[in-house]
Design an enzyme around this catalytic site. Sequence first.
Site, PDB file in Angstrom:
ATOM      1  N   TYR A  33      23.151  37.703  -0.559  1.00 36.19           N
ATOM      2  CA  TYR A  33      22.045  38.435  -1.169  1.00 36.19           C
ATOM      3  C   TYR A  33      20.847  38.495  -0.239  1.00 36.19           C
ATOM      4  O   TYR A  33      20.806  37.802   0.780  1.00 36.19           O
ATOM      5  CB  TYR A  33      21.662  37.815  -2.520  1.00 36.19           C
ATOM      6  N   ARG A  52      19.499  40.286   8.696  1.00 35.98           N
ATOM      7  CA  ARG A  52      20.071  39.018   8.216  1.00 35.98           C
ATOM      8  C   ARG A  52      21.258  39.283   7.286  1.00 35.98           C
ATOM      9  O   ARG A  52      22.247  38.555   7.310  1.00 35.98           O
ATOM     10  CB  ARG A  52      19.012  38.178   7.512  1.00 35.98           C
ATOM     11  N   ARG A 101      42.341  36.344 -10.400  1.00 36.78           N
ATOM     12  CA  ARG A 101      41.685  35.238  -9.691  1.00 36.78           C
ATOM     13  C   ARG A 101      42.633  34.679  -8.644  1.00 36.78           C
ATOM     14  O   ARG A 101      43.779  34.344  -8.968  1.00 36.78           O
ATOM     15  CB  ARG A 101      41.286  34.146 -10.681  1.00 36.78           C
ATOM     16  N   LYS A 151      23.033  33.534   3.720  1.00 40.78           N
ATOM     17  CA  LYS A 151      22.314  33.642   2.446  1.00 40.78           C
ATOM     18  C   LYS A 151      23.289  33.960   1.322  1.00 40.78           C
ATOM     19  O   LYS A 151      23.398  35.108   0.872  1.00 40.78           O
ATOM     20  CB  LYS A 151      21.202  34.696   2.551  1.00 40.78           C
ATOM     21  N   GLU A 183      14.433  22.127   4.023  1.00 48.51           N
ATOM     22  CA  GLU A 183      13.610  23.252   3.563  1.00 48.51           C
ATOM     23  C   GLU A 183      13.343  23.076   2.081  1.00 48.51           C
ATOM     24  O   GLU A 183      13.757  22.089   1.481  1.00 48.51           O
ATOM     25  CB  GLU A 183      14.317  24.583   3.838  1.00 48.51           C
ATOM     26  N   LEU A 207      18.073  28.128   6.026  1.00 49.60           N
ATOM     27  CA  LEU A 207      18.065  29.590   6.067  1.00 49.60           C
ATOM     28  C   LEU A 207      17.022  30.038   7.089  1.00 49.60           C
ATOM     29  O   LEU A 207      15.916  29.492   7.140  1.00 49.60           O
ATOM     30  CB  LEU A 207      17.723  30.168   4.686  1.00 49.60           C
TER      31      LEU A 207
HETATM   32  N1  PDD Z   1      14.703  32.675  -1.055  1.00 49.13           N
HETATM   33  N2  PDD Z   1      15.150  28.971   2.410  1.00 49.13           N
HETATM   34  C1  PDD Z   1      15.868  29.204   1.287  1.00 49.13           C
HETATM   35  C2  PDD Z   1      16.852  28.188   0.840  1.00 49.13           C
HETATM   36  C3  PDD Z   1      15.667  30.417   0.580  1.00 49.13           C
HETATM   37  O1  PDD Z   1      16.381  30.657  -0.532  1.00 49.13           O
HETATM   38  C4  PDD Z   1      14.694  31.339   1.031  1.00 49.13           C
HETATM   39  C5  PDD Z   1      14.443  32.649   0.326  1.00 49.13           C
HETATM   40  C6  PDD Z   1      13.962  31.024   2.203  1.00 49.13           C
HETATM   41  C7  PDD Z   1      12.929  31.961   2.769  1.00 49.13           C
HETATM   42  O2  PDD Z   1      13.532  33.099   3.360  1.00 49.13           O
HETATM   43  P1  PDD Z   1      12.763  34.499   3.416  1.00 49.13           P
HETATM   44  O3  PDD Z   1      11.465  34.238   4.073  1.00 49.13           O
HETATM   45  O4  PDD Z   1      13.653  35.355   4.226  1.00 49.13           O
HETATM   46  O5  PDD Z   1      12.597  34.962   1.998  1.00 49.13           O
HETATM   47  C8  PDD Z   1      14.234  29.836   2.867  1.00 49.13           C
HETATM   48  C9  PDD Z   1      14.564  33.930  -1.781  1.00 49.13           C
HETATM   49  C10 PDD Z   1      13.184  34.483  -1.753  1.00 49.13           C
HETATM   50  C11 PDD Z   1      15.118  33.744  -3.189  1.00 49.13           C
HETATM   51  O6  PDD Z   1      16.148  33.118  -3.296  1.00 49.13           O
HETATM   52  O7  PDD Z   1      14.550  34.262  -4.156  1.00 49.13           O
END
Ligand code: PDD
Length: 287
Positions: A33, A52, A101, A151, A183, A207
Site C-alpha cells: 500500500y 516506493r 485459498r 510497505k 521506528e 520503512l
Molecule cells: N505510514 N514507518 C512506518 C512503519 C510507516 O507505516 C510509515 C507510513 C512511515 C512513514 O513513511 P512515509 O513518510 O512514506 O509516509 C514509516 C502510513 C502513513 C500509514 O500507514 O498510514
Amino acid sequence: MTRTVYVNGEYLPETEAKVSIFDRGFLMADGVYEVTSVLGGKLIDFGGHAARLERSLTELDMGCPVTMDELLAIHRELVKLNDIDEGMIYLQITRGAPGDRDFVFPDPETTKPTIVLFTQNKPGMANTPAAKVGLKVISIEDIRWGRRDIKTVQLLYPSMGKMMAKKAGADDAWLVEDGSVTEGTSNNAYIVKGGKIITRNLTKDILHGITRAAVLRFAREAQMEVEERPFTIEEAQAADEAFVTSASAFVMPVVEIDGAKIGTGTPGPVAVRLREIYLEESLKTAI
Ligand code: PDD
C-alpha cells in the site's frame, strides 16, 4: 456526500465497491500500500510514493495493474470526485483473487492483481492542534518481520502497538529492537541533540519514509546537521527534542517517551521549524 472509490478500473460509490473473499490481501496480507497526502487539492510527493510502490511490488514479485501515469490520473480523479482539499489517498495492490485459498502464489497470467484506492477527507490536517501539543509515546518491543522496507498491508502489530499506547494513556509507540529504536508504529523516529538531527539509517529494518527523505533533504539544505544511525530510548529521553515523520502526520513533535519529558516537554524549535519548512516546500512541488 457518498465517497467515490476506485476498484479494478471502475469509479464506484463506496457502498457498491467489492473485492472477492478469496483475495490474497484479505486471506494472507499479500499486498502492498501507499498513503499520499493531499494539500490544497494537490498530491504531496506523488513521485516518491509511486517509486516506493514499484519497489515494494518488485520485491514481492507482484505485477502492477496500471502504469504510473494512469495511477497519477486515478489519484487526481479521486481528489476531484470527492472534492478533497486536505486529506489522504490510500492505495492498495494485492496479488489478486485466485478463486480458492492456496499458499503458493497464483499464476500471474490468470490471476490479476487487485487495485483499490480511496480518499480520506481531513480538513485542517496541516494545521492540526496536535502539532502544537506534541505526542506522548511509549516504547515496545519490535517483533515485526524482517522486511519492513516493503510497505505491506501486514499492520496487525502496528495496530496492537497503537492500542498498547492508548491503554497506557499515550498517543503512539516507538519500536525497539536489540536495544535501539527502529521506528514508530506508522512513522519514522528522530531525536535532536545539540542541534543535530539523529535518525536511524536505512536498512531492511525500517520503512524508507518518503517524508523522511524530503525532511532530511530540507534539513541539509537549511544547513542543519543530520546523522543517520540507531539510537536508544535512553538517548532519546536525554535528547533536546524528538519527532516523527509520515505522509499523514508530516513532522510531528514528540514530547514524552515512557513518561519522561523530552527537553522542556513542549514541541522543540527544530521540529516546529522542520514542520513549517516541510509544509511550505512540499507544496511547491505538489501536483
Ligand atoms: N505510514 N514507518 C512506518 C512503519 C510507516 O507505516 C510509515 C507510513 C512511515 C512513514 O513513511 P512515509 O513518510 O512514506 O509516509 C514509516 C502510513 C502513513 C500509514 O500507514 O498510514
